[in-house]
Write a protein that holds these residues in place. Structure first.
Motif, PDB file in Angstrom:
ATOM      1  N   GLU A  46       0.590  -0.022   3.397  1.00  0.00           N
ATOM      2  CA  GLU A  46      -0.401   0.188   2.342  1.00  0.00           C
ATOM      3  C   GLU A  46      -1.256  -1.066   2.231  1.00  0.00           C
ATOM      4  OE1 GLU A  46       0.124   1.899  -2.076  1.00  0.00           O
ATOM      5  OE2 GLU A  46       1.061  -0.059  -1.785  1.00  0.00           O
ATOM      6  N   TRP A  47      -2.545  -0.903   2.352  1.00  0.00           N
ATOM      7  CA  TRP A  47      -3.462  -2.031   2.211  1.00  0.00           C
ATOM      8  C   TRP A  47      -3.456  -2.507   0.757  1.00  0.00           C
ATOM      9  CZ3 TRP A  47      -8.044  -1.817  -0.737  1.00  0.00           C
ATOM     10  CH2 TRP A  47      -8.828  -2.967  -0.679  1.00  0.00           C
ATOM     11  N   VAL A  48      -3.524  -3.825   0.563  1.00  0.00           N
ATOM     12  CA  VAL A  48      -3.479  -4.399  -0.780  1.00  0.00           C
ATOM     13  C   VAL A  48      -4.774  -5.140  -1.126  1.00  0.00           C
ATOM     14  CG1 VAL A  48      -2.308  -6.057  -2.276  1.00  0.00           C
ATOM     15  CG2 VAL A  48      -0.971  -4.622  -0.721  1.00  0.00           C
ATOM     16  N   TYR A  60      -9.865  -5.253  -3.461  1.00  0.00           N
ATOM     17  CA  TYR A  60      -8.485  -5.005  -3.899  1.00  0.00           C
ATOM     18  C   TYR A  60      -8.205  -3.512  -3.989  1.00  0.00           C
ATOM     19  CZ  TYR A  60      -8.396  -9.879  -5.542  1.00  0.00           C
ATOM     20  OH  TYR A  60      -8.445 -11.245  -5.622  1.00  0.00           O
ATOM     21  N   LYS A  61      -6.972  -3.181  -3.722  1.00  0.00           N
ATOM     22  CA  LYS A  61      -6.484  -1.842  -4.039  1.00  0.00           C
ATOM     23  C   LYS A  61      -6.533  -1.698  -5.562  1.00  0.00           C
ATOM     24  CE  LYS A  61      -2.152   0.769  -3.784  1.00  0.00           C
ATOM     25  NZ  LYS A  61      -2.758   2.013  -3.267  1.00  0.00           N
ATOM     26  N   ASP A  62      -6.919  -0.511  -6.031  1.00  0.00           N
ATOM     27  CA  ASP A  62      -7.114  -0.332  -7.468  1.00  0.00           C
ATOM     28  C   ASP A  62      -5.889  -0.727  -8.287  1.00  0.00           C
ATOM     29  OD1 ASP A  62      -9.274   2.640  -7.407  1.00  0.00           O
ATOM     30  OD2 ASP A  62      -9.709   0.512  -7.157  1.00  0.00           O
ATOM     31  N   SER A  63      -4.714  -0.409  -7.798  1.00  0.00           N
ATOM     32  CA  SER A  63      -3.511  -0.623  -8.605  1.00  0.00           C
ATOM     33  C   SER A  63      -3.137  -2.095  -8.768  1.00  0.00           C
ATOM     34  CB  SER A  63      -2.326   0.138  -8.000  1.00  0.00           C
ATOM     35  OG  SER A  63      -2.022  -0.360  -6.711  1.00  0.00           O
ATOM     36  N   ARG A 100      -7.287  -4.377   7.926  1.00  0.00           N
ATOM     37  CA  ARG A 100      -6.776  -3.598   6.806  1.00  0.00           C
ATOM     38  C   ARG A 100      -5.679  -2.648   7.253  1.00  0.00           C
ATOM     39  NH1 ARG A 100     -11.406  -2.412   2.487  1.00  0.00           N
ATOM     40  NH2 ARG A 100      -9.949  -0.752   1.934  1.00  0.00           N
TER      41      ARG A 100
END
Length: 115
Positions: A46-48, A60-63, A100
């Motif tokens: 999972e890309w961060v 950035y990843k939304d989370s 990524r």
């Protein structure tokens, strides 16, 4: 040969912080986009986050927005990931990469967030 060596992981309680580092060699670090990716047990990569060569463009990843900060030091050929307000769902092996997609990547550093 591209070499990426991650460090800084560990066991931390929920809401705690960790700072990951990735030392790079074997390529022109100052010209490379760098990314952090992660893989939870039994899950895919999972890309961060990603950072441009100059550090002027960051994604950035939304989370993780507002909690994680990616940065780099081109003089040291090192990329960092400051992780604050950690949640259990952040538990994963974290890798730095020149893409990524996570390839190539280092051996990873484990982050475990416990409640």
């Amino acid at each position: 040969e591209v070499q990426l060596v991650e460090s800084g992981g560990g066991l931390v309680q929920t809401a705690g912080s960790l700072r990951l580092s990735c030392a790079a060699s074997g390529f022109t670090f100052s010209a490379a986009y760098m990314s952090w990716v992660r893989q939870a047990a039994g899950q895919g990569l999972e890309w961060v986050a990603s950072i441009s060569p100059s550090g002027g463009t960051i994604f950035y990843k939304d989370s993780v927005k507002g909690r994680f900060t990616i940065s780099r030091d081109n003089a040291k050929a090192t990329v960092y990931l400051q992780m604050n307000s950690l949640k259990r769902e952040d538990t994963a092996a974290y890798y730095c990469s020149t893409s990524r997609g996570g390839s190539p990547r280092g051996q990873g550093t484990q982050v475990t967030v416990s409640s």
